[in-house]
Scaffold this active site. Structure first.
Site, PDB file in Angstrom:
ATOM      1  CE  LYS A  87      -4.251   1.384   2.378  1.00 32.62           C
ATOM      2  NZ  LYS A  87      -4.987   1.240   3.645  1.00 32.62           N
TER       3      LYS A  87
HETATM    4  O1  G3P Z   1      -9.642   2.555   4.320  1.00 34.61           O
HETATM    5  C1  G3P Z   1      -9.204   3.792   4.736  1.00 34.61           C
HETATM    6  C2  G3P Z   1      -9.601   3.982   6.123  1.00 34.61           C
HETATM    7  O2  G3P Z   1      -8.841   3.231   7.001  1.00 34.61           O
HETATM    8  C3  G3P Z   1      -9.808   5.349   6.564  1.00 34.61           C
HETATM    9  O3  G3P Z   1     -11.011   5.319   7.184  1.00 34.61           O
HETATM   10  O4  G3P Z   1     -12.721   6.073   8.713  1.00 34.61           O
HETATM   11  O5  G3P Z   1     -10.318   6.716   9.093  1.00 34.61           O
HETATM   12  O6  G3P Z   1     -11.619   7.711   7.222  1.00 34.61           O
HETATM   13  P1  G3P Z   1     -11.430   6.531   8.107  1.00 34.61           P
END
Ligand code: G3P
Length: 217
Positions: A87
């Site tokens: 990633k």
């Molecule tokens: O997949 C990306 C993720 O981990 C971010 O999610 O909820 O932190 O915006 P969030």
């Protein structure tokens, strides 16, 4: 649409795997830290533990932000297990590193994507997955799902093989809307996946079937 779970929590990964619908896992440094996994060796061992639970792709994020560092780290991560996907952040060196890994046949996931232009670059660099963050766009009053639709349109125009991995999914309606638009993959928390199970008519209907069965037996 493939279902990935967005967590480094092994219990939640096991639960989703046990449901029989899990296609992979995504993690990031914040999710690792949330589980208290720190230090290079512990993080690597945790990735291996995740790979032992699921059958599909497991995204492991590099920490370096320069090309050489990303290549070095990404190669070490890819060597951990055949299910590891490297990633990489959507920055210039991340795009270069993506091209390097795709030329070598190593799977990549380009993350922190917030625009159609960034998604176009990721596809040109041969990314296996592109991760547009829909929840974080919604957080700043910008339509995250619209970005998924834009990328779908662009990728279909040119038959790019990069899979759209809708990320930063926050709730069940995001999952359904991503499926309507045609995202290839969604990654979200367990609660967003489990929310798909719920319907009051299913609960009421099952109670009635069981009550009627008991009457006759
Ligand atoms: O997949 C990306 C993720 O981990 C971010 O999610 O909820 O932190 O915006 P969030």
């Amino acid at each position: 649409m493939k279902f990935f779970i967005d967590t480094a929590n092994l219990d939640q990964i096991r639960e989703a795997q046990a449901l029989g619908i899990l296609d992979g896992v995504t993690t990031n440094p914040s999710l690792m830290a949330k589980e208290g996994i720190t230090g290079e060796e512990n993080i690597k061992n945790h990735y291996k533990a995740i790979c032992e639970i699921v059958d599909g792709d497991v995204s492991a994020e590099v920490i370096a932000t320069d090309y050489e560092g990303m290549v070095r780290e990404g190669e070490a991560l890819a060597a951990l297990h055949s299910q590891i996907v490297v990633k990489l952040p959507m920055i210039a060196d991340g795009v270069k590193a993506c091209k390097y890994f795709s030329d070598k046949g190593i799977k990549t996931n380009v993350t922190l994507v917030f625009s159609a232009g960034q998604a176009l670059l990721a596809a040109k660099a041969g990314a296996t997955y592109v991760s547009p963050f829909i929840g974080r766009l919604d957080d700043i009053s910008t339509d995250g799902l619209n970005l998924i639709a834009e990328i779908r349109h662009i990728y279909d125009n040119y038959m790019f093989e990069t899979e759209i991995l809708a990320a930063s999914v926050r709730h069940t309606m995001h999952v359904i809307d991503c499926a309507k638009i045609g995202a290839d993959v969604m990654t979200g928390p367990l609660k967003a996946i489990e929310g798909l199970l719920n319907h009051p008519l299913t609960t009421i209907g099952l109670e009635k079937f069981l009550a009627d069965y008991k009457k006759g037996n």
